[in-house]
Write an enzyme that holds these catalytic residues in place. Sequence first.
Site, short mmCIF file in Angstrom:
data_model
loop_
_atom_site.label_atom_id
_atom_site.label_comp_id
_atom_site.label_asym_id
_atom_site.label_seq_id
_atom_site.Cartn_x
_atom_site.Cartn_y
_atom_site.Cartn_z
N LYS A 213 0.80 -1.19 0.05
CA LYS A 213 0.16 0.00 0.12
C LYS A 213 0.86 1.45 0.19
O LYS A 213 0.60 2.25 -0.45
CB LYS A 213 -1.06 -0.10 1.24
CG LYS A 213 -2.36 -0.49 0.96
CD LYS A 213 -2.53 -2.00 0.67
CE LYS A 213 -2.53 -2.50 -0.54
NZ LYS A 213 -2.32 -4.01 -0.32
N GLY B 185 0.39 -14.57 -13.07
CA GLY B 185 -0.69 -14.63 -11.93
C GLY B 185 -1.62 -13.43 -12.16
O GLY B 185 -0.96 -12.27 -11.62
N ALA B 186 -2.87 -13.33 -12.56
CA ALA B 186 -3.68 -12.17 -12.67
C ALA B 186 -4.52 -12.11 -11.18
O ALA B 186 -5.65 -11.86 -11.45
CB ALA B 186 -4.25 -11.85 -13.69
N GLY B 187 -3.74 -12.48 -10.14
CA GLY B 187 -4.70 -12.35 -9.05
C GLY B 187 -4.50 -11.09 -8.38
O GLY B 187 -4.05 -9.98 -8.87
N VAL B 188 -4.76 -10.98 -6.85
CA VAL B 188 -4.63 -9.81 -6.25
C VAL B 188 -3.12 -9.43 -6.26
O VAL B 188 -2.99 -7.98 -6.54
CB VAL B 188 -5.22 -9.81 -4.72
CG1 VAL B 188 -5.13 -8.67 -4.14
CG2 VAL B 188 -6.54 -10.51 -4.84
N GLU C 9 -1.76 -14.82 -17.15
CA GLU C 9 -2.93 -15.54 -16.29
C GLU C 9 -3.32 -16.80 -16.99
O GLU C 9 -3.97 -16.69 -18.15
CB GLU C 9 -4.03 -14.66 -16.14
CG GLU C 9 -5.28 -15.16 -15.39
CD GLU C 9 -5.02 -15.96 -14.09
OE1 GLU C 9 -4.36 -15.14 -13.08
OE2 GLU C 9 -5.25 -17.07 -14.10
N VAL D 5 1.45 -16.63 -8.00
CA VAL D 5 0.54 -17.56 -8.37
C VAL D 5 0.01 -18.24 -7.14
O VAL D 5 -0.76 -19.27 -6.88
CB VAL D 5 1.29 -18.71 -9.11
CG1 VAL D 5 1.56 -18.36 -10.46
CG2 VAL D 5 2.36 -19.23 -8.33
N HIS E 263 -23.73 15.14 1.84
CA HIS E 263 -23.49 15.66 0.49
C HIS E 263 -22.49 16.69 0.47
O HIS E 263 -22.50 17.65 1.28
CB HIS E 263 -24.60 16.16 -0.23
CG HIS E 263 -24.64 16.74 -1.59
ND1 HIS E 263 -24.43 15.93 -2.64
CD2 HIS E 263 -24.60 17.99 -1.98
CE1 HIS E 263 -24.17 16.78 -3.65
NE2 HIS E 263 -24.20 17.92 -3.37
P1 NAD Z 1 -4.36 -15.63 -6.28
O1 NAD Z 1 -4.49 -17.12 -6.09
O2 NAD Z 1 -5.26 -14.57 -6.06
O3 NAD Z 1 -3.87 -15.71 -8.04
C1 NAD Z 1 -2.83 -16.46 -8.61
C2 NAD Z 1 -3.23 -16.38 -9.90
O4 NAD Z 1 -2.17 -17.19 -10.70
C3 NAD Z 1 -4.37 -17.43 -10.23
O5 NAD Z 1 -5.55 -16.47 -11.16
C4 NAD Z 1 -3.87 -18.46 -11.21
O6 NAD Z 1 -4.67 -18.98 -12.24
C5 NAD Z 1 -2.63 -17.83 -11.63
N1 NAD Z 1 -1.52 -18.90 -12.10
C6 NAD Z 1 -1.25 -20.10 -11.57
N2 NAD Z 1 -0.03 -20.61 -12.24
C7 NAD Z 1 0.00 -19.97 -13.43
C8 NAD Z 1 0.74 -20.20 -14.41
N3 NAD Z 1 1.75 -21.14 -14.42
N4 NAD Z 1 0.69 -19.35 -15.44
C9 NAD Z 1 -0.18 -18.18 -15.19
N5 NAD Z 1 -1.11 -18.01 -14.41
C10 NAD Z 1 -0.89 -18.76 -13.13
O7 NAD Z 1 -2.99 -15.42 -5.50
P2 NAD Z 1 -2.02 -14.22 -5.33
O8 NAD Z 1 -2.42 -13.12 -6.08
O9 NAD Z 1 -0.75 -14.58 -5.26
O10 NAD Z 1 -2.57 -13.77 -3.71
C11 NAD Z 1 -2.28 -14.93 -2.76
C12 NAD Z 1 -3.32 -14.64 -1.69
O11 NAD Z 1 -2.94 -13.10 -0.83
C13 NAD Z 1 -4.63 -14.51 -1.98
O12 NAD Z 1 -5.37 -15.40 -1.06
C14 NAD Z 1 -4.76 -12.71 -1.82
O13 NAD Z 1 -6.50 -13.01 -1.41
C15 NAD Z 1 -4.20 -12.51 -0.56
N6 NAD Z 1 -3.87 -11.21 -0.84
C16 NAD Z 1 -4.61 -10.22 -0.50
C17 NAD Z 1 -4.53 -8.90 -0.87
C18 NAD Z 1 -5.74 -8.04 -0.63
O14 NAD Z 1 -6.68 -8.34 0.13
N7 NAD Z 1 -5.66 -6.69 -1.12
C19 NAD Z 1 -3.26 -8.43 -1.44
C20 NAD Z 1 -2.40 -9.44 -1.76
C21 NAD Z 1 -2.69 -10.87 -1.44
#
Ligand code: NAD
Length: 476
Positions: free
Chosen positions: A58, A187-190, A210, A276, A450
């Site tokens: 952050k 990985g297009a996760g968080v 992703e 990932v 407001h």
């Molecule tokens: P995630 O599981 O959210 O995303 C990982 C992504 O990587 C998945 O979509 C998956 O399909 C992809 N992936 C896996 N192997 C792959 C490959 N070989 N090639 C391409 N894509 C692939 O994991 P993250 O983003 O690492 O986060 C981990 C944890 O940490 C989560 O539970 C998340 O909620 C938590 N977190 C939360 C916050 C927040 O609340 N803002 C911030 C950071 C992390």
Amino acid sequence: MSDQFDVIVIGGGPAGYVAAIRCAQLGMNTACVDAWKNDSGQESLGGTCLNVGCIPSKALLESSAWYAKAQHEFANHGIGVKTIKLDVTAMQARKDQVVKDLTQGIKALFAANKVNFFHGSGKLLANKQVEVTKGKKSETISAKHIILATGSSPVNIPVAPLTEDKIVDSSGALSFTEVPKKLGIIGAGVIGLELGSVWNRLGAEVVVLEANDGFLAMADEQLAKESLRHYKKQGLDIRLGAKVDGATVKAGKVDVSYQDGKGQQSLKVDKLVVAVGRKPNTKDICDESLGLSIDERGFVQVDDYCKTNLPDVYAIGDIVRGPMLAHKGSEEGVMVAERLAGQKVQVDYDNVPSVIYTEPELAWVGKTEQELKQAGIEYKSGSFPFAASGRARAAGDTTGMIKVLTDAKTDRILGVHMLGAHVSEMIAQGVIARAMMASSEDLALTMFAHPTLSEALHEAALAVSGHAIHIAGRKK
Ligand code: NAD
């Protein structure tokens, strides 16, 4: 042998340190064992969240947002800046100071609450004894109750083994000393999206690979789609359906290979971030002969109150079922502490907010529209775009919307979904509404100040019954 402590908490992250403080507040003689060492080899409480997770990310998201605003938005506000200089070293130093202040703050809270802190790695032995190991030294302490809160670590994949500084995990990506020209993220996760945003704003060309065809499957589909559109507009090159199957360092670059719908593809980047997922830290937390029940994915098995199969042993946070979120772990820590003190409390697992701190921010609580459809629940939906919000217009950021989903029969709020600026702050209103079992009518009857962005929630609630004021052409 009599127990030294009432409670020993193993792990000093947001689950463990909160549990320890709450136990101490309730009069229990409490110890917390934590092994974290910072780069200077010193103890640093707060676990992943404070040291290499929520807080440093952050800090960098904030700094990089200022930089991007200075470049792209100041002029809109009539502010002219001759030269904008980026000093990554200063940015990182500020981030490190934020982390230092907060981790030391926990130490001060431990002292104020008389939590006994042991720096070292804790392992549960028989008879609720805990072995604390630091270097070659070890000591054994014991308690009536044990709380395991050892957190999680980034998952590593064999196809992209980490290197010193070219192929890194999320911690590495928080410490780059200069902006990589081209950055790859698996990985297009968080984590991938937040870190991708930071370095994209600072000038890197960012490619996110992703494996899934879908995007942010856990979020409401409509808002996830809309967020993807904005991320792409910002320059994040997000490639869906792209499964990475190899990454090697060659001549100072990383050669990445991946499979997509068209076949085998390759990509050359300066640095690669592996994001990932995370795995629970449950290896070696307990003497195997005790038979602590751990599932095949490494999670400690617990009931709704975080009790393990061992008497007087609890587990909380990232090592147990549910989302790996700091606030979920903290609430579990408070619940266990209060139940040990005889209170009848529980965690409302249906009301855990999620936030992705990108721009726009994405935040939600409760059910998504696709979940309601899948479960065959009849629902009503009301939404309001920030484009129609006076405050959003004045601020110059009208991206996104708020959507409220309610039960078609009872009007009870089932889900609140927000995309836009500052929604990480506003989602709490949705969480409170749900905790109070509010209906959309309850929100509609509430007065909102407001001009505020929060008015969009009021209007979205009004829109459920078709009478939002600032959208044309709705019902009477
Ligand atoms: P995630 O599981 O959210 O995303 C990982 C992504 O990587 C998945 O979509 C998956 O399909 C992809 N992936 C896996 N192997 C792959 C490959 N070989 N090639 C391409 N894509 C692939 O994991 P993250 O983003 O690492 O986060 C981990 C944890 O940490 C989560 O539970 C998340 O909620 C938590 N977190 C939360 C916050 C927040 O609340 N803002 C911030 C950071 C992390």
